[in-house]
Design an enzyme around this catalytic site. Structure first.
Site, mmCIF file in Angstrom:
data_model
loop_
_atom_site.group_PDB
_atom_site.id
_atom_site.type_symbol
_atom_site.label_atom_id
_atom_site.label_comp_id
_atom_site.label_asym_id
_atom_site.label_seq_id
_atom_site.Cartn_x
_atom_site.Cartn_y
_atom_site.Cartn_z
ATOM 1 N N SER A 1 -12.148 -41.627 11.756
ATOM 2 C CA SER A 1 -12.445 -40.484 12.626
ATOM 3 C C SER A 1 -11.873 -39.212 12.013
ATOM 4 C CB SER A 1 -11.796 -40.707 13.995
ATOM 5 O OG SER A 1 -11.833 -39.512 14.748
ATOM 6 N N TYR B 1 -3.592 -42.520 18.289
ATOM 7 C CA TYR B 1 -4.966 -42.764 17.820
ATOM 8 C C TYR B 1 -5.158 -42.183 16.418
ATOM 9 C CZ TYR B 1 -10.085 -42.456 17.587
ATOM 10 O OH TYR B 1 -11.402 -42.554 17.185
HETATM 11 N N1 LIG Z 1 -17.005 -41.656 20.003
HETATM 12 C C1 LIG Z 1 -16.369 -40.767 19.236
HETATM 13 O O1 LIG Z 1 -16.304 -39.562 19.577
HETATM 14 C C2 LIG Z 1 -15.778 -41.207 17.922
HETATM 15 C C3 LIG Z 1 -15.371 -40.184 17.041
HETATM 16 C C4 LIG Z 1 -14.817 -40.528 15.823
HETATM 17 C C5 LIG Z 1 -14.674 -41.854 15.471
HETATM 18 N N2 LIG Z 1 -15.059 -42.836 16.335
HETATM 19 C C6 LIG Z 1 -14.852 -44.216 15.878
HETATM 20 O O2 LIG Z 1 -16.082 -44.901 15.909
HETATM 21 C C7 LIG Z 1 -15.859 -46.290 16.142
HETATM 22 C C8 LIG Z 1 -16.787 -46.757 17.247
HETATM 23 O O3 LIG Z 1 -16.482 -46.029 18.427
HETATM 24 P P1 LIG Z 1 -17.542 -45.766 19.589
HETATM 25 O O4 LIG Z 1 -17.394 -44.353 19.952
HETATM 26 O O5 LIG Z 1 -18.862 -46.308 19.221
HETATM 27 O O6 LIG Z 1 -16.836 -46.607 20.744
HETATM 28 P P2 LIG Z 1 -17.428 -47.545 21.906
HETATM 29 O O7 LIG Z 1 -18.791 -47.121 22.295
HETATM 30 O O8 LIG Z 1 -16.360 -47.579 22.927
HETATM 31 O O9 LIG Z 1 -17.542 -48.955 21.167
HETATM 32 C C9 LIG Z 1 -16.407 -49.646 20.730
HETATM 33 C C10 LIG Z 1 -16.861 -50.987 20.206
HETATM 34 O O10 LIG Z 1 -15.716 -51.697 19.726
HETATM 35 C C11 LIG Z 1 -15.748 -53.016 20.273
HETATM 36 N N3 LIG Z 1 -14.403 -53.550 20.399
HETATM 37 C C12 LIG Z 1 -13.347 -52.977 21.034
HETATM 38 N N4 LIG Z 1 -12.296 -53.805 20.990
HETATM 39 C C13 LIG Z 1 -12.692 -54.907 20.325
HETATM 40 C C14 LIG Z 1 -12.049 -56.127 19.973
HETATM 41 N N5 LIG Z 1 -10.757 -56.385 20.286
HETATM 42 N N6 LIG Z 1 -12.757 -57.068 19.291
HETATM 43 C C15 LIG Z 1 -14.054 -56.827 18.979
HETATM 44 N N7 LIG Z 1 -14.703 -55.705 19.276
HETATM 45 C C16 LIG Z 1 -14.032 -54.756 19.950
HETATM 46 C C17 LIG Z 1 -16.455 -52.861 21.607
HETATM 47 O O11 LIG Z 1 -17.086 -54.063 22.004
HETATM 48 P P3 LIG Z 1 -16.598 -55.049 23.183
HETATM 49 O O12 LIG Z 1 -16.001 -54.204 24.257
HETATM 50 O O13 LIG Z 1 -17.837 -55.774 23.570
HETATM 51 O O14 LIG Z 1 -15.609 -55.936 22.512
HETATM 52 C C18 LIG Z 1 -17.524 -51.832 21.267
HETATM 53 O O15 LIG Z 1 -18.656 -52.463 20.724
HETATM 54 C C19 LIG Z 1 -14.382 -46.435 16.476
HETATM 55 O O16 LIG Z 1 -13.716 -46.940 15.339
HETATM 56 C C20 LIG Z 1 -13.920 -45.017 16.776
HETATM 57 O O17 LIG Z 1 -12.562 -44.809 16.437
HETATM 58 C C21 LIG Z 1 -15.619 -42.534 17.552
#
Ligand SMILES: NC(=O)c1ccc[n+]([C@@H]2O[C@H](COP(=O)([O-])OP(=O)(O)OC[C@H]3O[C@@H](n4cnc5c(N)ncnc54)[C@H](OP(=O)(O)O)[C@@H]3O)[C@@H](O)[C@H]2O)c1
Length: 277
Positions: free
Chosen positions: A142, A155
Site C-alpha cells: 500500500s 498498518y
Molecule cells: N482498499 C484500499 O484502499 C487499499 C489501499 C492500499 C492497499 N490495499 C491492500 O490491498 C489488499 C487487498 O485489500 P482490499 O482493499 O481488497 O480488502 P478487502 O476487500 O477487505 O479484502 C481482503 C481480502 O483478504 C482476505 N483475508 C483477510 N484475512 C485473511 C486470512 N486470515 N486468510 C485468508 N484471507 C484473508 C479476505 O477474505 P476472507 O475474509 O474471506 O478471508 C478478503 O478476500 C490488502 O493487502 C490491502 O492492504 C488496499
C-alpha cells in the site's frame, strides 16, 4: 509479452476487493486461477461467476495465518495443476487509529496476515519456481507503507515490511528465472474502506483532487500488468502520493514530521483513520 494462457495463478484474498477483481482479470486472460480466502461460500460464488472463462478455476478456502492451511493450499494446487506460475500475495487487513489503543490480538493478527503470510507462502512456492527457473511473485502492499501517516502506525509498518520484502527478494532471486513485483495501491473502493467517511477524509486532506479513490479493477489491472510486463513496482494513489514519497525520500525527515504536525490536523487525521479496517 508474457502470456497468461493456462498459467496457474494463486490469488490470496480472492473473496473481496482487489483480489477478487484480479482473479476476474487473470481468468479473462485464460489463466487457471486458484482462489484463496477464508469464506468458502463467497469463493464458490466467485468461482461460479468465473465459469464463463472455462473450468480451470480452483477454490481453496484457507486462513493464510495457519501453517496447515498454507501447506494444504500448496499441496492441493500441485495435485490439481502440477505447477505454480504466479503467486499474488494480496490478502490483507487493516487497523487504524491511536497505536497504543490497538487490541493486542488484532495487532498480532494483522502482522500475521499482512507480513508473515506472504513471506511464508513465497517460501513454499519458491523452491519449485527456482527449480523450473520460472515463476512470478506479486506482493500487494500500500502507499501507506511509503507515506507512513499518523493513525496508520501499525498498518503502515506491515505495508513497509512488504515493500522491503519485495525489493530484497527480487534482488535475491534475480537471474534465476523468478520475478518479483510490488504493487502499491492508493485508496480503493473495497470493503476495507466501508466504515470510512469520505467527507472526513477530504476534510483532513487524505482525499484531495491530487489523490485517487480507485475502483478495485485499477490495482487489479496493475497486478496483472506487472506479470505481463515484468514490472518491479507499480505506484498508484495519485500525484499527491508520488510527491509525498519523493519529498519523504529526498528531504530531511524533520520536514515530513513538520508537515504532519503543522500543515495537517494530526488529531483529526488519527481520528479519521480509526475507521480503517
Ligand atoms: N482498499 C484500499 O484502499 C487499499 C489501499 C492500499 C492497499 N490495499 C491492500 O490491498 C489488499 C487487498 O485489500 P482490499 O482493499 O481488497 O480488502 P478487502 O476487500 O477487505 O479484502 C481482503 C481480502 O483478504 C482476505 N483475508 C483477510 N484475512 C485473511 C486470512 N486470515 N486468510 C485468508 N484471507 C484473508 C479476505 O477474505 P476472507 O475474509 O474471506 O478471508 C478478503 O478476500 C490488502 O493487502 C490491502 O492492504 C488496499
Amino acid at each position: 509479452m508474457y502470456s497468461l494462457k493456462d498459467k496457474v495463478v494463486i490469488v490470496t484474498g480472492a473473496s473481496s476487493g482487489i483480489g477478487k477483481a484480479a482473479a476476474y482479470q487473470f481468468a479473462a486472460l485464460g489463466a487457471r486461477v486458484v482462489l484463496v480466502a477464508r469464506r468458502a461460500d463467497v469463493l464458490a460464488e466467485v468461482k461460479n461467476d468465473l465459469s464463463q472463462y472455462g473450468d480451470s478455476i480452483l477454490t481453496v478456502p484457507a486462513d493464510v495465518t495457519k501453517e496447515q492451511d498454507l501447506q494444504n493450499l500448496y499441496r492441493t494446487v500441485l495435485e490439481t495443476f502440477g505447477e505454480i506460475d504466479v503467486l499474488v500475495n494480496n490478502a490483507g487487513i487493516s487497523v487504524g487509529g491511536e497505536f497504543q489503543e490497538h487490541d493486542a490480538d488484532e495487532l498480532r493478527k494483522m502482522v500475521e496476515v499482512n507480513v508473515y503470510a506472504p513471506m511464508r507462502l513465497a517460501q513454499l512456492v519458491l523452491p519449485s519456481m527456482l527449480e523450473r527457473k520460472q515463476g512470478h511473485i506479486v506482493n500487494v502492499s500500500s502507499v501507506a507503507g511509503l507515506v507512513m501517516s499518523p493513525g496508520q502506525t501499525a498498518y503502515a509498518s506491515t505495508r513497509s515490511a512488504v515493500i522491503a520484502f519485495s525489493h530484497a527478494l527480487r534482488r535475491e532471486v534475480s537471474g534465476n528465472g523468478v520475478r518479483v513485483s510490488l504493487i502499491l495501491p492508493g485508496w480503493t473502493r473495497t470493503p476495507m474502506l466501508d466504515k470510512m467517511d469520505l467527507d472526513e477524509m477530504r476534510a483532513v486532506k487524505v482525499l484531495t483532487p491530487f489523490t485517487t479513490l480507485d475502483d478495485p479493477s485499477v490495482p487489479a489491472r496493475a497486478i496483472v500488468d506487472s506479470v505481463l510486463h515484468n514490472r518491479r513496482q507499480v505506484l498508484l494513489g495519485g500525484s499527491q502520493i508520488w510527491v509525498a514519497d519523493f519529498m519523504g525520500r529526498m528531504s530531511p525527515i524533520r520536514i515530513t514530521d513538520w508537515f504532519y504536525n503543522f500543515i495537517l490536523d494530526k488529531a483529526k487525521l488519527v481520528k479519521v483513520m480509526k475507521d480503517l479496517g
